[in-house]
Design an enzyme around this catalytic site. Structure first.
Site, mmCIF file in Angstrom:
data_model
loop_
_atom_site.group_PDB
_atom_site.id
_atom_site.type_symbol
_atom_site.label_atom_id
_atom_site.label_comp_id
_atom_site.label_asym_id
_atom_site.label_seq_id
_atom_site.Cartn_x
_atom_site.Cartn_y
_atom_site.Cartn_z
ATOM 1 N N LYS A 58 0.878 -1.182 0.000
ATOM 2 C CA LYS A 58 0.000 0.000 0.000
ATOM 3 C C LYS A 58 0.912 1.229 0.000
ATOM 4 O O LYS A 58 1.947 1.233 0.687
ATOM 5 C CB LYS A 58 -0.866 -0.035 1.264
ATOM 6 C CG LYS A 58 -1.918 1.060 1.351
ATOM 7 C CD LYS A 58 -2.733 0.901 2.645
ATOM 8 C CE LYS A 58 -3.902 1.864 2.714
ATOM 9 N NZ LYS A 58 -4.712 1.660 3.942
ATOM 10 N N SER A 62 -9.523 1.310 2.772
ATOM 11 C CA SER A 62 -8.693 2.132 1.919
ATOM 12 C C SER A 62 -7.586 1.349 1.202
ATOM 13 O O SER A 62 -7.002 1.865 0.245
ATOM 14 C CB SER A 62 -8.044 3.245 2.754
ATOM 15 O OG SER A 62 -7.214 2.699 3.752
ATOM 16 N N SER A 91 -9.729 -1.023 6.941
ATOM 17 C CA SER A 91 -9.108 -0.804 5.630
ATOM 18 C C SER A 91 -8.323 -1.980 5.064
ATOM 19 O O SER A 91 -7.936 -1.951 3.901
ATOM 20 C CB SER A 91 -8.191 0.429 5.683
ATOM 21 O OG SER A 91 -8.963 1.602 5.667
#
Lengths: 490, 485
Positions: free
Chosen positions: A80, A155, A179
């Site tokens: 990420k 996310s 997330s």
């Protein structure tokens, strides 16, 4: 051995690398080719850098050639884009950091580099991890490979898409209110948010410091356990990192589930979830009973307050954490301004997206003089009540099951105009962050539009090994985690 | 009608640690801009603070030195505001739960008026808390731009806050000096005011006796005792004049301009920022175990207050002398070393020499007492020779100068080499006086005519004839006997 690298488990990949069936460069190239071909469609990655990636793969091959072995050595990994990585653009999904090349490695990055994993690229995400769909990325939404009209969750959406589309064998994400678990559920993957303090936050760009926790996303619980082995551990640079003896998260994977008590919070099952999700979760619970576990009804009386409390505490911390993005030292600075105040205003007005601004405003408001007691302090009290609820519940059960999300992945744009509806996607996931508890999401079937459904298991503090055990035994008995979306071969 | 002045001080003492309060970067003064700012100090994305244990230990030492409570649990909070030299956009400080609570400091206040005695006063402290310093904004040399130096960002500070206990600029200065001496004494701050290691903010208000507290104005960043004095005096005068002219005081932060000697408003309460304090989630609450406090306590030096009382009690010194001799550990050590060699009976003489000639010479040469060319033992040797009448006090100064200039290894050697030994043989002195009387008939006549001044002139002649070596007391006595007898 007939290796199918895109489908193989990490253990199989490590075996193939160790036996020189495939080199790290070959394996990495295979995934890089897929990334470069499919990323324009899926928008899973913000940054791909073939040269840098292959240099890491060659280094891994050298280590393999020298006789070194390791469960992750030479295997590509997607990050990420919230993890700082030396020499790599680290954007956090924001225009604010669109030009920020990190001069240092996050603790998690150091750990994976030590383990010999090869950086495949930096994945798309909601700006500063604020969102449940990856629609809040400055780089545009990531697309769900099961249906590219739909969101991937967020996310850590880009990380989930990368694995689900078999662009990467595994990925790392972060989970502040769901997330990791939420995109894992929406993309048919397994993802675990460890107990707060198990994974160092050093070098992980902060959204809400008291809730943020890094964790792996992968195709299976077993893969997650291997990744967590490398990620977890004390780091003196993070004061909230816990000094505990290292543990092997794989150690309990095969244990039978006889006698395990799965708590079902009546508040979670009462209403709010769609029928397809309810059916998939019910079938999963039936499977668990077949495996020897029993289900018991429990109560988490304050669980309805978790989303409101979360949306006070997380924005409060975020409003302060994001103050450093001021255009002074790095990152975006507005091109034209008249004075200091104007520079701040324009830089932040232009550099942050709408959702980030909304949360900064909420957070600033709840910390303001005269509102602090009514909002921030009150939310902290609720936070304690929620943790107390879990403490009581874990006297009656070993893990707590629920859906990960109330519904399957929605269409891109469907909830963009209604932040509250969007926030309610986090209804099952935020309480684990507020209490600091570990949570895992694993695929348990398909719902509307043949979209994946996720089962969430919450465990007591430091009970990751048991949760991984439950997920692994279920994955031995089912094949939901092995399903792949169609039409993504190249 | 009279006015009462009410003053409280907030002092920022920079702590003598090796590294910053939340990072490993050096805090040494004067480095090239920004070379002592690491990733944490620059507030790069993803970095986190880690508390420096040495800074906490400084807070514990200070708390013990003022008899305060060391909080078993204190909390770091974020003070949020935007400024270019504040890299994170917030300062990590302590707000609701500080590390040190209460405590007091007893000060001796000189009135400054001749004929009046210095008086003692106890100033109560509210709290002391740990926090980080900001960087520096450099507005000069950048042609319309501002330079930022983050070397100072993250430097550990102890902010020490008093109750509004002081009633005059003199009391505020006496407190600030006593605090300055104390933080150096316990080794937590180098006290270097030019470099900003010790700076004061003064909260000043005035009121009519018996009335509630007046509205205060806060004078920021006073980095010398003189400025502190001038700023408070100006501010008090300004407030009283404003009120007597029918005006009112508005809460404000003001700056003192040393060039004009005036204070001017920087921002009013209305522009006051809302700092949105909240507990820093990156740092756990600071818990200090009683065992830690106990181990710090055993390593504490004798405190100046205790030492001062001991000097008064054991050596019969005045409060004034005792305070002066405990102004720093080095001075106190010098005094005690001197006394060890000269004996307790000479404590007052030792004290006078240290506070008089030694202090004056050190001051003139800009030296610290640790660098004095005359050692405590050498000074003791000199004191002993004065005490046993080998030399007069006046010639003692010559010996002191000779020792200072390295003209002898000890007082006896200097006295011997220079032939300064006092003449105490009364036969010899009598003979000398006879010669003086014979040589100065005019003075003798004047004295007999009632002019006392002439007597002094004759003494002076006698002393001059012996190059000051004659015992002045004996000269006086014998001369008077001869003239009147």
């Amino acid at each position: 051995m007939n290796l199918q690298p895109t489908q193989a488990s990490l253990t199989e990949l490590a075996g193939a690398l160790a036996s020189k069936t495939i080199s790290s460069v070959e394996l990495t190239t295979l995934f890089l080719d897929r990334c470069e071909k499919l990323n324009p469609l899926l928008n899973a990655f913000i940054t791909l850098d073939r040269t840098a990636t292959l240099a890491e793969a060659r280094a891994a091959d050298a280590r393999l050639a020298s006789g070194e072995t390791g469960p992750l050595l030479g295997i590509p990994l997607a990050y990420k884009d919230i993890f700082c990585m030396q020499g790599w653009l680290t954007t956090c999904g924001s225009k604010m950091l669109a030009n920020f090349v990190s001069p240092y490695d996050a603790h998690v990055v150091e750990q994976f580099k030590k383990a010999g994993m090869v950086t495949l690229g930096k994945c798309n995400m909601d700006e500063f991890a604020m969102g449940s769909s990856t629609e809040n990325s400055f780089y545009g939404p990531a697309r769900n490979p099961w249906d590219t009209r739909r969101v991937a969750g967020g996310s850590s959406g880009g990380s989930a898409v990368a694995i689900a589309a078999r662009l990467a064998p595994a990925a790392v994400g972060t989970d502040t209110g769901g997330s990791i678990r939420q995109p894992a559920a929406l993309c048919g993957l397994t993802g675990i948010k460890p107990t707060y303090g198990v994974v160092s936050r050093y070098g992980m760009i902060a959204y809400a410091s008291s809730l943020d926790q890094g964790g792996p996303l992968a195709k299976s619980a077993q893969d997650c356990a291997l990744l967590l082995n490398a990620m977890a551990g004390f780091d003196a640079r993070d004061s909230t990192s816990l000094a505990r003896p290292a543990e092997d998260y794989c150690r309990n994977l095969e244990q039978p589930l006889t006698g395990i008590r799965i708590g079902l919070p009546k508040e979670f099952f009462a209403q709010g979830m769609s029928d397809d999700v309810r059916a998939a979760v019910a079938a999963a619970l039936a499977e668990y009973r077949k495996l020897g576990a029993q289900t018991v009804e429990i109560s988490l009386p304050n669980s309805g307050l978790s989303v409101p409390a979360y949306y006070v505490i997380a924005p409060a911390e975020a409003s302060s954490n994001l103050s450093r993005f001021d255009g002074v030292r790095y990152g975006y600075r507005a091109p034209d301004y008249t004075d200091l105040s104007d520079m701040y205003c324009k830089t932040r007005a232009q550099g942050f997206g709408a959702e980030v601004k909304r949360r900064i405003l909420i957070g600033t408001y709840v910390l303001s003089h005269g509102y602090y007691d009514a909002y921030y302090l009150q939310a902290q009290k609720i936070r304690r009540l929620i943790a107390d609820d879990f403490r009581a519940a874990f006297r009656q059960c070993d893990v707590i099951a629920s859906p990960t999300t109330p519904g399957v992945a929605f269409e891109i744009g469907a909830k963009s105009d209604d932040p509250v509806q969007m926030y309610l996607s986090d209804i099952y996931t935020t309480s684990a962050n507020l209490a600091g508890l570990p949570g895992i999401s694993l695929p348990c079937g398909f719902g509307a539009g043949s979209m994946p459904v996720g089962l969430q298991l919450l465990g007591n503090y430091f009970d990751e090994a048991r949760m991984l055990n439950l997920a692994h035994r279920y994955q031995q008995a089912t094949d939901w985690h092995l399903r792949t979306p169609e039409g993504l071969s190249i | 009608m009279t006015w009462e002045i009410v003053i409280g001080l907030e002092t920022h003492a920079q702590l003598r640690t090796n590294s910053k309060i939340f990072s490993g970067a050096s805090i040494a003064f004067g480095a090239t801009p920004n070379v002592q700012a690491c990733a944490v100090d620059l507030a790069l994305p993803g970095v986190l603070p880690v508390l420096n244990k040495a800074a906490v230990e400084c807070a514990i030492r200070f708390g013990l030195a003022i008899g305060a409570e060391i909080a078993p649990r204190s909390v770091f909070a974020r003070k949020n505001y935007f400024y270019p030299d504040l890299p994170k956009g917030y300062q990590i400080s302590q707000f609701e739960l500080p590390v040190v609570k209460g405590g007091e400091l007893t000060i001796l206040v000189a009135t400054g008026k001749p004929g009046t005695q210095a008086y003692e006063k106890t100033v109560h402290l509210t709290r002391a808390h740990l926090e980080e310093d900001a960087g520096k904004s450099l507005h000069e040399d950048f042609h319309g731009k501002t330079g930022i130096d983050l070397n100072r960002a993250g430097t550990p500070l102890l902010e020490i806050v008093t109750e509004p206990d002081m009633c005059s600029a003199a009391e505020a200065v006496a407190y600030a000096k006593a605090l300055h001496a104390l933080v150096r004494w316990v080794g937590i701050c180098d006290g270097n005011m030019q470099e900003g290691s010790f700076r004061c903010d003064a909260n000043v208000s005035v009121r009519r006796p018996g009335e509630p507290l007046g509205t205060r104005r806060e004078i920021k960043n006073l980095n010398s005792f003189r400025f502190l004095q001038q700023a408070i005096e100006y501010e008090v005068k300004w407030q009283i004049e404003t009120l007597e002219d029918g005006g009112s005081i508005h809460q404000a932060t003001v700056l003192f301009d040393p060039a004009t000697g005036q204070t001017r408003s920087m921002r009013s309460k209305e522009d006051a920022q809302d700092y949105r304090y909240f507990p820093d989630p990156d740092l756990l609450p600071l818990e200090i175990a009683p065992t830690w406090i106990a181990s710090v306590k055993t390593a504490m030096p004798e405190l100046p207050g205790e030492m001062r009382a001991r000097f008064e009690r054991d050596y019969g010194l005045s409060a004034y002398d005792a305070v002066a001799l405990t102004a720093s550990r080095e001075i106190a050590q010098y005094f005690e070393d001197c006394l060890a060699a000269a004996g307790k009976a000479n404590s007052k003489t030792c004290a006078n020499w240290i506070m008089g000639d030694l202090a004056a010479r050190l001051n003139k040469d800009g030296r610290e007492i640790g660098e004095a060319p005359v050692s405590a033992t050498q000074l003791a040797g000199l004191v002993l020779r004065i005490a046993d009448n080998t030399i007069s006090n006046k010639l003692g100064k010559d010996v002191f100068d000779a020792l200072w200039n390295g003209e002898g290894s000890n007082a006896d050697a200097v006295i011997e080499a220079k032939g300064l030994k006092q003449i105490t043989d009364s036969g010899a002195i009598e003979k000398l006086i006879d010669e003086v009387l014979a040589a100065n008939p005019k003075s003798v006549e004047e004295f007999r005519a009632g002019k006392e001044k002439a007597f002094n002139a004759l003494v002076g002649q006698a002393m001059k004839a012996t190059k000051g070596k004659a015992n002045p007391q004996q000269v006086n006595e014998l001369l008077r006997k001869k003239l009147t007898g």
